[in-house]
Design a protein around this motif. Structure first.
Motif, PDB file in Angstrom:
ATOM      1  N   LEU A   8       0.829  -1.206   0.000  1.00 50.58           N
ATOM      2  CA  LEU A   8       0.000   0.000   0.000  1.00 50.58           C
ATOM      3  C   LEU A   8       0.861   1.252   0.000  1.00 50.58           C
ATOM      4  N   ARG A   9       2.034   1.148   0.615  1.00 53.32           N
ATOM      5  CA  ARG A   9       2.939   2.287   0.690  1.00 53.32           C
ATOM      6  C   ARG A   9       4.340   1.782   0.984  1.00 53.32           C
ATOM      7  N   GLU A  11       8.310   3.318   1.968  1.00 56.45           N
ATOM      8  CA  GLU A  11       9.087   4.500   2.336  1.00 56.45           C
ATOM      9  C   GLU A  11      10.509   4.072   2.682  1.00 56.45           C
ATOM     10  N   MET A  26       3.512   5.980   9.047  1.00 61.23           N
ATOM     11  CA  MET A  26       2.917   5.351   7.872  1.00 61.23           C
ATOM     12  C   MET A  26       1.541   4.762   8.197  1.00 61.23           C
ATOM     13  N   SER A  29      -1.228   7.231   8.552  1.00 61.37           N
ATOM     14  CA  SER A  29      -1.688   7.884   7.330  1.00 61.37           C
ATOM     15  C   SER A  29      -2.576   6.980   6.467  1.00 61.37           C
ATOM     16  N   ILE A  30      -2.733   5.729   6.871  1.00 58.82           N
ATOM     17  CA  ILE A  30      -3.523   4.763   6.098  1.00 58.82           C
ATOM     18  C   ILE A  30      -4.799   4.446   6.865  1.00 58.82           C
TER      19      ILE A  30
END
Length: 80
Positions: A8-9, A11, A26, A29-30
């Motif tokens: 999903l992300r 970094e 992280m 933010s989801i």
């Protein structure tokens, strides 16, 4: 990851920055409501577990720590 295993992300961070710091940011933010969060033991922190509880997400995180009924850490399983 989504249902197909796609992240999903992602970094990238400096080597000296701990996973749990970036992980909290992280995860925060989801949208995690009613989701399962699979992570390694670096994410087994009170701060992250509290965030997941607030978002009604289910943590799937291996732990070396025993937790009390209210979710706070009470001791390590290896006695340290």
């Amino acid at each position: 990851m989504d249902a197909l295993g796609n992240p999903l992300r992602l970094e990238l961070t400096a080597e000296q920055r701990h996973d749990s710091v970036v992980g909290y940011e992280m995860l925060n933010s989801i949208g995690l409501t009613q989701k399962q969060v699979l992570a390694d033991w670096d994410y087994d922190t009170n701060r992250i577990l509290k965030l997941l509880k607030e978002q009604e997400a289910a943590p799937v995180i291996p732990s070396t720590v025993e937790y009390s009924e209210n979710g706070t850490k009470k001791s390590t399983k290896n006695g340290i």
